[in-house]
Motif scaffolding. Structure first.
Motif, PDB file in Angstrom:
ATOM      1  N   ASP A 384       0.841  -1.196   0.000  1.00 41.51           N
ATOM      2  CA  ASP A 384       0.000   0.000   0.000  1.00 41.51           C
ATOM      3  C   ASP A 384       0.877   1.247   0.000  1.00 41.51           C
ATOM      4  O   ASP A 384       1.876   1.316   0.718  1.00 41.51           O
ATOM      5  N   GLY A 385       0.507   2.218  -0.808  1.00 40.29           N
ATOM      6  CA  GLY A 385       1.253   3.469  -0.822  1.00 40.29           C
ATOM      7  C   GLY A 385       1.498   3.965  -2.236  1.00 40.29           C
ATOM      8  O   GLY A 385       1.260   3.257  -3.230  1.00 40.29           O
ATOM      9  N   ASP A 386       1.986   5.181  -2.319  1.00 45.97           N
ATOM     10  CA  ASP A 386       2.272   5.811  -3.608  1.00 45.97           C
ATOM     11  C   ASP A 386       3.654   5.379  -4.068  1.00 45.97           C
ATOM     12  O   ASP A 386       4.649   6.087  -3.866  1.00 45.97           O
ATOM     13  N   LEU A 387       3.731   4.198  -4.677  1.00 49.98           N
ATOM     14  CA  LEU A 387       4.996   3.605  -5.079  1.00 49.98           C
ATOM     15  C   LEU A 387       5.055   3.467  -6.597  1.00 49.98           C
ATOM     16  O   LEU A 387       4.041   3.193  -7.255  1.00 49.98           O
ATOM     17  N   THR A 388       6.242   3.630  -7.152  1.00 53.74           N
ATOM     18  CA  THR A 388       6.427   3.413  -8.578  1.00 53.74           C
ATOM     19  C   THR A 388       6.492   1.914  -8.848  1.00 53.74           C
ATOM     20  O   THR A 388       6.681   1.092  -7.929  1.00 53.74           O
ATOM     21  N   ASP A 389       6.362   1.553 -10.128  1.00 47.65           N
ATOM     22  CA  ASP A 389       6.459   0.140 -10.484  1.00 47.65           C
ATOM     23  C   ASP A 389       7.830  -0.423 -10.121  1.00 47.65           C
ATOM     24  O   ASP A 389       7.937  -1.574  -9.669  1.00 47.65           O
ATOM     25  N   ALA A 390       8.863   0.394 -10.307  1.00 45.88           N
ATOM     26  CA  ALA A 390      10.219  -0.062  -9.981  1.00 45.88           C
ATOM     27  C   ALA A 390      10.374  -0.281  -8.471  1.00 45.88           C
ATOM     28  O   ALA A 390      11.016  -1.254  -8.040  1.00 45.88           O
ATOM     29  N   GLU A 391       9.785   0.604  -7.666  1.00 52.85           N
ATOM     30  CA  GLU A 391       9.862   0.453  -6.208  1.00 52.85           C
ATOM     31  C   GLU A 391       9.110  -0.796  -5.756  1.00 52.85           C
ATOM     32  O   GLU A 391       9.571  -1.525  -4.870  1.00 52.85           O
ATOM     33  N   ARG A 392       7.972  -1.052  -6.361  1.00 53.52           N
ATOM     34  CA  ARG A 392       7.212  -2.247  -6.011  1.00 53.52           C
ATOM     35  C   ARG A 392       7.982  -3.524  -6.351  1.00 53.52           C
ATOM     36  O   ARG A 392       8.017  -4.480  -5.570  1.00 53.52           O
ATOM     37  N   GLN A 393       8.611  -3.521  -7.513  1.00 59.14           N
ATOM     38  CA  GLN A 393       9.382  -4.684  -7.915  1.00 59.14           C
ATOM     39  C   GLN A 393      10.563  -4.903  -6.976  1.00 59.14           C
ATOM     40  O   GLN A 393      10.875  -6.032  -6.592  1.00 59.14           O
ATOM     41  N   ARG A 394      11.211  -3.800  -6.576  1.00 57.27           N
ATOM     42  CA  ARG A 394      12.347  -3.915  -5.673  1.00 57.27           C
ATOM     43  C   ARG A 394      11.909  -4.451  -4.305  1.00 57.27           C
ATOM     44  O   ARG A 394      12.603  -5.281  -3.697  1.00 57.27           O
ATOM     45  N   LEU A 395      10.762  -4.011  -3.827  1.00 49.39           N
ATOM     46  CA  LEU A 395      10.264  -4.495  -2.541  1.00 49.39           C
ATOM     47  C   LEU A 395       9.959  -5.993  -2.594  1.00 49.39           C
ATOM     48  O   LEU A 395      10.210  -6.726  -1.629  1.00 49.39           O
TER      49      LEU A 395
END
Length: 419
Positions: A384-395
């Motif tokens: 949940d949150g205002d994350l970019t696609d790259a940030e989501r993939q990294r997480l």
């Protein structure tokens, strides 16, 4: 750090109640207190632990007990009532009197607050009573399952949702609440000093309940507002504030020591926000002579495991594989929170679903095992949150670095020895 003793106390029906006695670290207690937890809660609620810790710093021993059918105690919750809660408290107080000394202070949280106001009349040793977010009348608890009350009356019982967990409430519970009359008269005859804690923002038990308690009581009485606190005192700061004020107030009526001043702690010696640093990392597990219900403890926290009714269990707790999934899910969420905080990511929350199944080895292309069956844990992560696609993939990649994940996929050697 207080010393803790784990006890088993028989209630009026001979069922064992799980209890914890917190004691000062390096000296005998100067007095004893008895803590009653909130409705459907347990003695291991953080608020209970923090208040107990503060009082042990002042030399007071604190006994907290899981009421019948809750926490680690025996019995079925559906067979209990407000009266059985009061009875459990009196049994715990009598046990304390027989083994150490009679309690001089009663503390009650939420419905436990109403219970200590009643139990006091059977405990002449008590000189002071404190309530936290308590209703004046125990009948107030009916508001939590008002939508099911007609079903309870018609069918004799119903399953209700309390704090996100299912509980069975029987007609006898309602009948017992109706018998608890003249509460304000009981409060007026308390014959003890009274301290009322309550938050104006409490959405579970409104502040008007505190007013009714305070107005019914005779002096000496005190009221402390917990501005901004929620009902369960989930904020560590709120719980520490209650603990500090309660310990100071108790010194007017009990032989309380001055708190030792230790660098890095509050004046009341309150524990860390994590609820205390228990140095012993050993997990302890015990099972009785029958059934699958298993008592577990780790770093001062009590848990229970069981099996489904379909295999002979009583469904009183998660299964061992459920606990395994919880461990992976919790570790994953914590790892992602730590990484997001370090990187300044706008991660508002994490949800992790974990399922377990046995699969054929040849169905797993990434596994070294080629024959037979193997265990597969499927983990689904919600970010949940205002994350970019790259940030989501990294997480998602970081999730695989969770220590429990690495333990499960690494080489694990279990050593078994005889006690």
């Amino acid at each position: 750090m207080p010393r803790s003793e784990r006890l088993r106390i028989d209630n009026a029906d001979g069922q064992a109640l799980a209890a914890r006695l917190d004691l000062p670290e390096d000296r005998p207690p100067v007095a004893y207190a008895l803590f009653a937890h909130c409705f459907t809660c347990s003695k291991d609620l953080h608020a209970v632990r923090r208040v107990s810790s503060a009082l042990t710093e002042r030399g007071i021993g604190v006994l907290s007990v899981d009421f019948t059918g809750l926490g680690m105690s025996e019995g079925a919750f559906e067979d209990t009532s407000f009266s059985t809660t009061v009875s459990d408290l009196v049994c715990a107080a009598n046990h304390l009197a027989d083994t150490h000394a009679a309690p001089q202070l009663l503390i009650g949280h939420s419905l436990g607050g109403a219970a200590v106001l009643v139990a006091k009349h059977d405990l002449p040793s008590v000189r002071a009573v404190a309530t936290i977010g308590a209703p004046c009348d125990p009948d107030h608890v009916r508001l939590h399952f008002a939508d099911k009350e007609a079903d309870i009356v018609r069918d004799g019982h119903a399953v209700v949702d309390l704090g996100g967990r299912p509980f069975t409430i029987k007609r006898q519970f309602l009948d017992d609440l109706e018998s608890q009359s003249a509460m304000q008269s009981r409060i007026a005859r308390l014959d003890a000093a009274l301290l009322v804690f309550h938050s104006p923002q409490d959405r579970t038990v409104g502040i008007e309940e505190a007013r009714r308690i305070y107005e019914a009581a005779r002096h000496p009485k005190s009221f402390v507002t917990l501005d901004g606190a929620d009902h369960l005192l989930t904020s560590a700061d709120d719980a520490r504030y209650v603990a500090s004020v309660l310990a100071a107030w108790a010194s007017r009526y009990l032989p309380v020591d001055s708190p030792p001043q230790v660098e890095g702690t509050s004046p009341a010696g309150a524990p860390s926000p994590a609820g205390g640093d228990y140095a012993d990392p050993t997990v302890r597990v015990e099972i009785g002579a029958e059934g699958f219900r298993t008592a577990m403890s780790a770093r001062g926290f009590d848990l229970v495991a069981d099996e489904p009714a379909s295999v002979g269990g009583t469904e009183s707790g998660p299964t061992p594989y459920d606990l395994l999934g919880m461990a992976l899910g919790a570790c994953t969420a914590m790892t992602l929170r730590l990484y997001a905080t370090h990187k300044g990511l706008s991660l508002k929350g994490v949800g992790v679903d974990v399922s377990h199944e046995k699969i054929h080895a040849d169905d797993c292309t990434a596994c070294e095992t080629e024959d037979g069956h193997l265990d597969q844990l499927t983990r689904t992560i919600r970010l949940d949150g205002d994350l970019t696609d790259a940030e989501r993939q990294r997480l998602l990649e970081i999730a695989d670095r969770c220590p429990v994940h690495r333990t499960l996929e690494g080489e694990v050697h279990v050593v078994t020895t005889a006690a």
